[in-house]
Structure formats: C-alpha cells, structure tokens
Design a protein around this motif. Structure first.
Motif, mmCIF file in Angstrom:
data_model
loop_
_atom_site.group_PDB
_atom_site.id
_atom_site.type_symbol
_atom_site.label_atom_id
_atom_site.label_comp_id
_atom_site.label_asym_id
_atom_site.label_seq_id
_atom_site.Cartn_x
_atom_site.Cartn_y
_atom_site.Cartn_z
ATOM 1 N N LYS A 43 0.829 -1.198 0.000
ATOM 2 C CA LYS A 43 0.000 0.000 0.000
ATOM 3 C C LYS A 43 0.874 1.264 0.000
ATOM 4 C CE LYS A 43 -3.872 -2.179 2.437
ATOM 5 N NZ LYS A 43 -4.757 -2.127 1.243
ATOM 6 N N PRO A 44 0.352 2.353 -0.609
ATOM 7 C CA PRO A 44 1.115 3.612 -0.630
ATOM 8 C C PRO A 44 1.325 4.156 0.777
ATOM 9 C CG PRO A 44 -0.682 3.670 -2.233
ATOM 10 C CD PRO A 44 -0.901 2.460 -1.389
ATOM 11 N N VAL A 45 2.475 4.792 0.976
ATOM 12 C CA VAL A 45 2.789 5.415 2.257
ATOM 13 C C VAL A 45 2.258 6.836 2.249
ATOM 14 C CG1 VAL A 45 4.647 6.195 3.785
ATOM 15 C CG2 VAL A 45 4.847 4.009 2.573
ATOM 16 N N HIS A 46 1.505 7.229 3.282
ATOM 17 C CA HIS A 46 0.979 8.578 3.424
ATOM 18 C C HIS A 46 1.700 9.285 4.557
ATOM 19 C CE1 HIS A 46 -2.497 7.994 0.716
ATOM 20 N NE2 HIS A 46 -2.476 6.744 1.172
ATOM 21 N N TYR A 47 1.518 10.586 4.605
ATOM 22 C CA TYR A 47 2.133 11.379 5.665
ATOM 23 C C TYR A 47 1.045 12.000 6.520
ATOM 24 C CZ TYR A 47 6.496 10.949 3.093
ATOM 25 O OH TYR A 47 7.606 10.458 2.461
ATOM 26 N N GLN A 48 1.263 12.003 7.802
ATOM 27 C CA GLN A 48 0.348 12.635 8.731
ATOM 28 C C GLN A 48 1.067 13.733 9.489
ATOM 29 O OE1 GLN A 48 -0.916 9.072 10.978
ATOM 30 N NE2 GLN A 48 -3.009 9.611 10.411
ATOM 31 N N LYS A 49 0.317 14.775 9.826
ATOM 32 C CA LYS A 49 0.850 15.788 10.731
ATOM 33 C C LYS A 49 0.554 15.310 12.140
ATOM 34 C CE LYS A 49 0.560 19.654 7.540
ATOM 35 N NZ LYS A 49 0.084 21.038 7.308
ATOM 36 N N VAL A 50 1.614 15.013 12.869
ATOM 37 C CA VAL A 50 1.482 14.381 14.177
ATOM 38 C C VAL A 50 2.162 15.225 15.250
ATOM 39 C CG1 VAL A 50 2.006 12.310 15.516
ATOM 40 C CG2 VAL A 50 1.405 12.100 13.100
ATOM 41 N N VAL A 51 1.514 15.335 16.402
ATOM 42 C CA VAL A 51 2.092 16.009 17.555
ATOM 43 C C VAL A 51 2.446 14.952 18.592
ATOM 44 C CG1 VAL A 51 1.675 17.634 19.436
ATOM 45 C CG2 VAL A 51 0.777 18.116 17.151
ATOM 46 N N GLN A 52 3.678 15.022 19.096
ATOM 47 C CA GLN A 52 4.126 14.042 20.076
ATOM 48 C C GLN A 52 3.221 14.075 21.309
ATOM 49 O OE1 GLN A 52 8.207 14.506 21.232
ATOM 50 N NE2 GLN A 52 8.242 12.687 22.500
ATOM 51 N N GLY A 53 2.714 12.917 21.693
ATOM 52 C CA GLY A 53 1.851 12.814 22.850
ATOM 53 C C GLY A 53 0.400 13.123 22.565
ATOM 54 N N VAL A 54 0.122 13.598 21.343
ATOM 55 C CA VAL A 54 -1.251 13.933 20.955
ATOM 56 C C VAL A 54 -1.737 13.043 19.827
ATOM 57 C CG1 VAL A 54 -2.784 15.745 20.070
ATOM 58 C CG2 VAL A 54 -0.977 16.315 21.709
ATOM 59 N N GLY A 55 -0.866 12.841 18.839
ATOM 60 C CA GLY A 55 -1.250 12.052 17.676
ATOM 61 C C GLY A 55 -1.575 12.933 16.487
ATOM 62 N N PRO A 56 -2.270 12.403 15.467
ATOM 63 C CA PRO A 56 -2.624 13.180 14.274
ATOM 64 C C PRO A 56 -3.462 14.404 14.628
ATOM 65 C CG PRO A 56 -2.996 10.841 13.912
ATOM 66 C CD PRO A 56 -2.731 10.997 15.377
ATOM 67 N N VAL A 57 -3.210 15.521 13.930
ATOM 68 C CA VAL A 57 -3.953 16.758 14.178
ATOM 69 C C VAL A 57 -4.522 17.287 12.870
ATOM 70 C CG1 VAL A 57 -2.578 17.378 16.203
ATOM 71 C CG2 VAL A 57 -1.860 18.153 13.937
ATOM 72 N N GLU A 58 -5.565 18.091 12.978
ATOM 73 C CA GLU A 58 -6.204 18.699 11.817
ATOM 74 C C GLU A 58 -5.470 19.984 11.425
ATOM 75 O OE1 GLU A 58 -8.519 17.228 10.243
ATOM 76 O OE2 GLU A 58 -8.961 15.638 11.685
ATOM 77 N N ASN A 59 -5.572 20.340 10.147
ATOM 78 C CA ASN A 59 -4.898 21.543 9.660
ATOM 79 C C ASN A 59 -5.336 22.802 10.398
ATOM 80 O OD1 ASN A 59 -3.307 20.259 7.795
ATOM 81 N ND2 ASN A 59 -4.701 20.558 6.087
ATOM 82 N N GLU A 60 -6.655 22.905 10.713
ATOM 83 C CA GLU A 60 -7.155 24.113 11.354
ATOM 84 C C GLU A 60 -6.642 24.273 12.784
ATOM 85 O OE1 GLU A 60 -10.527 21.008 11.197
ATOM 86 O OE2 GLU A 60 -8.991 21.836 9.857
#
Length: 278
Positions: A43-60
């Motif tokens: 499967k293709p590899v995607h990128y996530q915006k992740v905060v340490q201790g929080v996990g994935p976050v939304e752009n807004e």
C-alpha cells in the motif's frame, strides 16, 4: 495540459501598468517520480501531521510558530500573517535596471514566463520587451507569491519576457572560507595553452537539446523492462474507497501547497521604500 498562472497582477514601469500573468518555465512532469510503497502490504505510504503525545492533528489546529533563542515559539495566527500588506502581492514594479550580463549566475533561482493577460495589454507589453532588448538591460523589482516576497529580474526571451527569481544577499554563503586555501599562483603557461586550445576546440553555440538526462533515461528504461517482465513484484492500491480520508492523512506536498495558497491575502498599497539592489 494547459499552463496555469501562478501569479496575476500588474507589471509597472513608472506610470505604466500592464496586466500580466506569470507561469512557471519548468516542466516538472518530465522527471521520473516515485511513490513510496509499504513493502509487506503493497500500500502507498501517506504522511500525517502528528504532535508528540497527541497524535494526528487537523490543519485548522495548526499555527505558525517562530522559534526564539530561548527555545520558545512565538505563535502567529493565519489572519495576522495575511494582514501584512505588501504592494508586491499584486504589483511587480521595475525599480532599477542593470546590464543583463551584470547579474552573476549564482544569484539566479527559478525561471518564469511573463505574458500579457489580454490583447489590450500586448502593445505596452511589447514596448517594455523591445526597450529591454534594445538597451541590453534587465529590470529589477520585487513581487510576492506563495507567501514569500521575491527579488526578481526580467528580460526579453524570444517573443516574450522571462522573469527569474533571485537570491537575496543573505541567502548566498560567502565563498571565501572555501576558496581562501586555493593558491593564487599563476598556472603553468604550457598547460594553460593546452587547456585554452581544448576549450576553443569544444566551443559551440548553446543548445540545450544536445544534452540528455541519462539517469532519467536509464530509469525509464529500467521501468519499461520491469513492466514487461512477469516476474516483477507489483503492488495494487486496491479499493480506492478504502483509502484514508484526505483530511486525516495528508500528503506532505499537497499540505505544503495548500499552506502556501492559504497564506495569500488581500493587497493594499504600502510603502514604496526599498533597498537599492547591489
């Protein structure tokens, strides 16, 4: 595919304003590109915006932060950045002219084509083009695009105008620490004569079509051969509906492009004071 303008505004020379569009002169689609694939799953590899201790976050939820010397971050809202009013967001004013050969290659960054937006603008556009051609000059000015103000040079190119973004002085590293150890003694006269003859023998008019990207050609050949072989490992992306939603899994390049696009704000007139280009 039709070219899409990356900037629209006015090219200004004194009291003359010409509606123009700016298009990238680079053909990015000619390069061989790859997608990262997870070997075990295919499967293709995607990128996530992740905060340490929080996990994935939304752009807004994301703010821009400027790191201070103390290691803290000064947080800026998008609206605060958009409120910075620069005339160069919609106006590319030619404020100085230099000999076209005076700008050393090290200052050049990226090339762009400048075209008039309509037939009404063509007459003034041609006047500027022909005046630059006749004088052998390049025009200097600044414009804001993609969330950054660029120093630019513009000069004739065929029937049109070519704009090239330039590096600012602080962007270029001094060569002295690297070149200072090279002795300034005169070269051996006999060796210099042979080298000069060799240069003269190989001198010819510049023709970019005479050069080929051998690495890209070899990659395409490898891909073609792999495609024809039944033994080549393949990965299927499967059901497209099974892919994560775009708002949760963000491709890094798409996210950067969106951030740059979102950073554009409304333009109003601001101070015309500029440092004299050196």
């Amino acid at each position: 595919m039709a070219s899409r303008a990356i900037w629209k505004g006015q090219l200004r020379l004194s009291l003359v304003s010409i509606p123009i569009e700016i298009h990238s002169a680079r053909n990015s689609g000619s390069r061989v590109s790859f997608r990262q694939i997870h070997g075990p799953s295919g499967k293709p590899v995607h990128y996530q915006k992740v905060v340490q201790g929080v996990g994935p976050v939304e752009n807004e939820e994301i703010l821009k932060g400027y790191e201070t010397d103390d290691g803290d971050y000064i947080l800026l809202e998008k609206d605060e950045i958009d409120a910075i009013r620069l005339e160069t967001k919609k106006t590319f004013e030619l404020v100085q002219f230099v000999d076209a050969t005076e700008i050393a290659p090290i200052w050049f960054d990226r090339p762009y084509y400048v075209v008039p937006t309509d037939e009404l603008a063509e007459d003034a556009y041609r006047v500027v083009r022909d005046a630059l051609r006749k004088s052998g000059k390049a025009g200097l000015g600044q414009l804001t695009m993609r969330g950054k103000e660029y120093l630019c040079a513009i000069r004739p190119c065929g029937d049109g105008l070519l704009m090239e973004t330039l590096h600012y002085e602080q962007d270029i590293r001094s060569a002295d620490p690297l070149f200072s150890g090279i002795e300034d003694d005169a070269a051996d006269e006999e060796l210099l004569d042979v080298a000069t003859q060799l240069i003269e023998k190989k001198t010819a008019p510049f023709d970019a079509s005479a050069f080929e990207d051998h690495y890209a050609a070899a990659l395409r050949d490898l891909i073609d051969r792999k495609m024809k072989s039944k033994k080549t490992p393949r990965a299927s992306v499967g059901d497209r509906e099974g892919r994560p939603e775009a708002e949760n899994v963000v491709d890094l390049m798409d996210a950067l492009k969106k951030s740059l696009k979102d950073s554009k704000g409304k333009s109003t007139r601001s101070s015309r004071s500029r440092k004299k280009a050196s």
